[in-house]
Design a protein around this motif. Structure first.
Motif, PDB file in Angstrom:
ATOM      1  N   LEU A  53       0.829  -1.206   0.000  1.00 31.49           N
ATOM      2  CA  LEU A  53       0.000   0.000   0.000  1.00 31.49           C
ATOM      3  C   LEU A  53       0.864   1.256   0.000  1.00 31.49           C
ATOM      4  O   LEU A  53       0.599   2.209  -0.748  1.00 31.49           O
ATOM      5  CB  LEU A  53      -0.920  -0.009   1.217  1.00 31.49           C
ATOM      6  N   MET A  54       1.914   1.284   0.815  1.00 33.03           N
ATOM      7  CA  MET A  54       2.770   2.467   0.892  1.00 33.03           C
ATOM      8  C   MET A  54       3.449   2.748  -0.442  1.00 33.03           C
ATOM      9  O   MET A  54       3.525   3.899  -0.892  1.00 33.03           O
ATOM     10  CB  MET A  54       3.811   2.280   1.999  1.00 33.03           C
ATOM     11  N   GLU A  55       3.941   1.701  -1.095  1.00 35.85           N
ATOM     12  CA  GLU A  55       4.623   1.905  -2.365  1.00 35.85           C
ATOM     13  C   GLU A  55       3.653   2.284  -3.476  1.00 35.85           C
ATOM     14  O   GLU A  55       3.947   3.146  -4.312  1.00 35.85           O
ATOM     15  CB  GLU A  55       5.411   0.655  -2.759  1.00 35.85           C
ATOM     16  N   ALA A  56       2.485   1.625  -3.491  1.00 31.83           N
ATOM     17  CA  ALA A  56       1.488   1.969  -4.502  1.00 31.83           C
ATOM     18  C   ALA A  56       1.041   3.417  -4.341  1.00 31.83           C
ATOM     19  O   ALA A  56       0.905   4.158  -5.327  1.00 31.83           O
ATOM     20  CB  ALA A  56       0.293   1.030  -4.407  1.00 31.83           C
ATOM     21  N   MET A  57       0.828   3.841  -3.111  1.00 27.13           N
ATOM     22  CA  MET A  57       0.403   5.218  -2.871  1.00 27.13           C
ATOM     23  C   MET A  57       1.506   6.218  -3.206  1.00 27.13           C
ATOM     24  O   MET A  57       1.245   7.296  -3.736  1.00 27.13           O
ATOM     25  CB  MET A  57      -0.021   5.383  -1.409  1.00 27.13           C
ATOM     26  N   ARG A  95       0.880   9.149  -5.999  1.00 27.23           N
ATOM     27  CA  ARG A  95       0.987  10.571  -5.654  1.00 27.23           C
ATOM     28  C   ARG A  95       2.174  11.259  -6.313  1.00 27.23           C
ATOM     29  O   ARG A  95       2.130  12.458  -6.591  1.00 27.23           O
ATOM     30  CB  ARG A  95       1.068  10.727  -4.135  1.00 27.23           C
ATOM     31  N   SER A  96       3.250  10.504  -6.569  1.00 28.65           N
ATOM     32  CA  SER A  96       4.466  11.155  -7.077  1.00 28.65           C
ATOM     33  C   SER A  96       4.565  11.154  -8.597  1.00 28.65           C
ATOM     34  O   SER A  96       5.430  11.841  -9.147  1.00 28.65           O
ATOM     35  CB  SER A  96       5.706  10.469  -6.495  1.00 28.65           C
ATOM     36  N   THR A  97       3.727  10.406  -9.279  1.00 24.64           N
ATOM     37  CA  THR A  97       3.879  10.285 -10.733  1.00 24.64           C
ATOM     38  C   THR A  97       2.894  11.138 -11.520  1.00 24.64           C
ATOM     39  O   THR A  97       2.882  11.082 -12.743  1.00 24.64           O
ATOM     40  CB  THR A  97       3.730   8.817 -11.181  1.00 24.64           C
ATOM     41  N   GLY A 157       4.644  -1.436 -10.696  1.00 20.43           N
ATOM     42  CA  GLY A 157       3.475  -1.632 -11.541  1.00 20.43           C
ATOM     43  C   GLY A 157       2.507  -2.652 -10.975  1.00 20.43           C
ATOM     44  O   GLY A 157       1.287  -2.455 -10.994  1.00 20.43           O
ATOM     45  N   GLY A 158       3.030  -3.766 -10.452  1.00 19.24           N
ATOM     46  CA  GLY A 158       2.165  -4.793  -9.886  1.00 19.24           C
ATOM     47  C   GLY A 158       1.403  -4.298  -8.673  1.00 19.24           C
ATOM     48  O   GLY A 158       0.224  -4.616  -8.477  1.00 19.24           O
ATOM     49  N   TYR A 159       2.059  -3.500  -7.847  1.00 20.62           N
ATOM     50  CA  TYR A 159       1.402  -2.951  -6.657  1.00 20.62           C
ATOM     51  C   TYR A 159       0.274  -2.011  -7.063  1.00 20.62           C
ATOM     52  O   TYR A 159      -0.835  -2.047  -6.512  1.00 20.62           O
ATOM     53  CB  TYR A 159       2.409  -2.166  -5.816  1.00 20.62           C
ATOM     54  N   GLU A 160       0.564  -1.127  -8.028  1.00 24.19           N
ATOM     55  CA  GLU A 160      -0.454  -0.180  -8.487  1.00 24.19           C
ATOM     56  C   GLU A 160      -1.650  -0.903  -9.093  1.00 24.19           C
ATOM     57  O   GLU A 160      -2.805  -0.535  -8.858  1.00 24.19           O
ATOM     58  CB  GLU A 160       0.145   0.783  -9.504  1.00 24.19           C
ATOM     59  N   GLN A 161      -1.387  -1.913  -9.897  1.00 24.52           N
ATOM     60  CA  GLN A 161      -2.467  -2.663 -10.538  1.00 24.52           C
ATOM     61  C   GLN A 161      -3.355  -3.344  -9.503  1.00 24.52           C
ATOM     62  O   GLN A 161      -4.583  -3.369  -9.641  1.00 24.52           O
ATOM     63  CB  GLN A 161      -1.881  -3.694 -11.500  1.00 24.52           C
ATOM     64  N   ALA A 163      -5.447  -9.193   0.015  1.00 25.94           N
ATOM     65  CA  ALA A 163      -5.300  -8.792  -1.385  1.00 25.94           C
ATOM     66  C   ALA A 163      -4.022  -7.991  -1.604  1.00 25.94           C
ATOM     67  O   ALA A 163      -3.293  -8.203  -2.579  1.00 25.94           O
ATOM     68  CB  ALA A 163      -6.511  -7.972  -1.827  1.00 25.94           C
ATOM     69  N   LEU A 164      -3.727  -7.086  -0.692  1.00 30.81           N
ATOM     70  CA  LEU A 164      -2.516  -6.276  -0.844  1.00 30.81           C
ATOM     71  C   LEU A 164      -1.259  -7.107  -0.578  1.00 30.81           C
ATOM     72  O   LEU A 164      -0.236  -6.941  -1.248  1.00 30.81           O
ATOM     73  CB  LEU A 164      -2.564  -5.077   0.096  1.00 30.81           C
ATOM     74  N   ALA A 165      -1.331  -8.003   0.394  1.00 32.96           N
ATOM     75  CA  ALA A 165      -0.162  -8.819   0.727  1.00 32.96           C
ATOM     76  C   ALA A 165       0.228  -9.739  -0.417  1.00 32.96           C
ATOM     77  O   ALA A 165       1.396 -10.113  -0.552  1.00 32.96           O
ATOM     78  CB  ALA A 165      -0.431  -9.633   1.982  1.00 32.96           C
ATOM     79  N   SER A 166      -0.734 -10.087  -1.270  1.00 31.38           N
ATOM     80  CA  SER A 166      -0.455 -11.014  -2.364  1.00 31.38           C
ATOM     81  C   SER A 166      -0.112 -10.310  -3.666  1.00 31.38           C
ATOM     82  O   SER A 166      -0.015 -10.950  -4.712  1.00 31.38           O
ATOM     83  CB  SER A 166      -1.673 -11.927  -2.600  1.00 31.38           C
ATOM     84  N   ALA A 167       0.103  -9.000  -3.621  1.00 33.52           N
ATOM     85  CA  ALA A 167       0.475  -8.259  -4.831  1.00 33.52           C
ATOM     86  C   ALA A 167       1.796  -8.787  -5.372  1.00 33.52           C
ATOM     87  O   ALA A 167       2.694  -9.134  -4.603  1.00 33.52           O
ATOM     88  CB  ALA A 167       0.602  -6.766  -4.529  1.00 33.52           C
ATOM     89  N   PRO A 168       1.933  -8.874  -6.704  1.00 31.58           N
ATOM     90  CA  PRO A 168       3.184  -9.385  -7.285  1.00 31.58           C
ATOM     91  C   PRO A 168       4.375  -8.545  -6.856  1.00 31.58           C
ATOM     92  O   PRO A 168       4.313  -7.330  -6.827  1.00 31.58           O
ATOM     93  CB  PRO A 168       2.948  -9.293  -8.796  1.00 31.58           C
ATOM     94  N   ARG A 169       5.461  -9.210  -6.494  1.00 36.19           N
ATOM     95  CA  ARG A 169       6.661  -8.534  -6.018  1.00 36.19           C
ATOM     96  C   ARG A 169       7.567  -8.197  -7.201  1.00 36.19           C
ATOM     97  O   ARG A 169       8.308  -9.027  -7.698  1.00 36.19           O
ATOM     98  CB  ARG A 169       7.416  -9.426  -5.037  1.00 36.19           C
ATOM     99  N   ASP A 170       7.470  -6.960  -7.654  1.00 35.17           N
ATOM    100  CA  ASP A 170       8.290  -6.529  -8.781  1.00 35.17           C
ATOM    101  C   ASP A 170       9.734  -6.325  -8.352  1.00 35.17           C
ATOM    102  O   ASP A 170      10.026  -6.061  -7.197  1.00 35.17           O
ATOM    103  CB  ASP A 170       7.777  -5.193  -9.343  1.00 35.17           C
ATOM    104  N   ARG A 171      10.649  -6.407  -9.315  1.00 32.93           N
ATOM    105  CA  ARG A 171      12.029  -5.992  -9.092  1.00 32.93           C
ATOM    106  C   ARG A 171      12.000  -4.478  -8.911  1.00 32.93           C
ATOM    107  O   ARG A 171      11.479  -3.750  -9.747  1.00 32.93           O
ATOM    108  CB  ARG A 171      12.891  -6.356 -10.299  1.00 32.93           C
TER     109      ARG A 171
END
Length: 318
Positions: free
Chosen positions: A204-208, A212-214, A248-252, A304-312
């Motif tokens: 959640l922190m990274e997706a947010m 907000r920054s992009t 990208g995976g987190y945002e999606q 749902a958030l914990a299972s988000a794909p772990r991108d490089r």
């Protein structure tokens, strides 16, 4: 002062690591002191190399001040930033130095860690320190910057670009730094936690931070306070988003969850301007309105958030 001293309520606890301390002392590191608007707080050199480095890099203190201005702008201005916990800004001149700065930030200012080490004997402290060093090396491998325990640690790419004479940076490098600082500034500006599991909270922190920054206004704001208005165009910023888009995976996953509960378009965009905790709460409320119990709604969001794909990752919040 021994840079390898961790102070707790029980008194100083020495953690001696000659290699790490040497690396830390070779980096430029400012502790932020005082209260009030972030950009107006005092910058105090925290390593012996900081003063020496400033003599050959006249932009050093100004670069640190510009980073604080970016954080302040992200928080919503001087008044809104007055309550933020910002402990320092550090410039890693090498990848090992950047990793060492990450460890030092934890040892100096991680409050949870301070409580954990109380009562540890010398051998336990040594094992803890070794573990923290290994963790920092792994987490900073391939990353560009991080925020740890209220410190913004910048890797060598950002350090080189920010400290170069004005006008000497390529537009691509300058745009990348705008992108990096904009993202990390969100982490310092939004320090509220949603109360989720560690994995879900990180997602959640990274997706947010990405949401907000992009946006173009956010990037333009960071570009201005970092002094790159004349060197970086909007097209350069758009290109930087293509080069550096690690979550990208987190945002999606976050977008999908919001869509499922009917939060889309302007409603979602408005929500992204608030805190990650607000987003998690909105998801839980929306699920509850659909007949899901409050406890079940919380668990669904967490799962749902914990299972988000772990991108490089190229940018990391630790």
């Amino acid at each position: 002062m021994n840079l390898a001293t961790l102070t707790t309520a029980a008194g100083p606890i020495p953690i001696v690591d000659a290699q790490m301390d040497r690396l830390v002392d070779e980096q430029a590191r400012f502790r932020v002191v005082g209260t009030g608007p972030v950009s107006q707080r005092e910058l105090v050199p925290a390593t012996s190399a900081t003063v020496k480095y400033a003599a050959t890099h006249p932009r050093l203190e100004q670069a640190a001040r510009d980073v604080l201005r970016a954080v302040e702008a992200t928080a919503g201005g001087a008044r809104a930033s007055a309550g933020l916990n910002v402990n320092g800004v550090a410039f890693g001149t090498s990848q090992p130095g950047y990793a060492a700065l990450t460890t030092r930030a934890r040892l100096d200012d991680d409050r949870v860690l301070r409580e954990q080490v109380a009562g540890m004997d010398a051998n336990e402290l040594r094992l803890l320190n070794d573990s923290l060093v290994q963790q920092s090396v792994a987490e900073t491998n391939g990353t560009l910057a991080n925020v740890v325990a209220g410190w913004m640690n910048l890797g060598p790419k950002a350090t080189t670009t920010l400290l170069s004479p004005p006008g000497s940076q390529s537009s691509a490098d300058a745009a990348d730094v705008v992108r990096i600082v904009a993202h990390e500034s969100v982490h310092l500006a939004d320090q509220t936690r949603a109360g989720l599991s560690d994995s879900a909270e990180s997602t959640l922190m990274e997706a947010m931070a990405e949401k907000r920054s992009t946006t173009l206004p956010s990037l333009q704001r960071a570009r201005a306070v970092l002094g790159f208005d004349g060197a970086v165009s909007d097209d350069d910023l758009a290109a930087a988003l293509q080069r550096i888009r690690p979550y990208g995976g987190y945002e999606q996953r976050l977008d999908a969850m919001l869509g499922i509960v009917g939060i889309r378009g302007n409603d979602a965009a408005s929500l992204f301007e608030r805190t990650g905790a607000d987003v998690a709460a909105a998801l839980q409320r929306a699920l509850a309105r659909g007949g899901t119990s409050a406890s079940k709604a919380r668990q669904l969001v967490d799962d749902a958030l914990a299972s988000a794909p772990r991108d490089r990752t190229d940018i990391e919040i630790l």
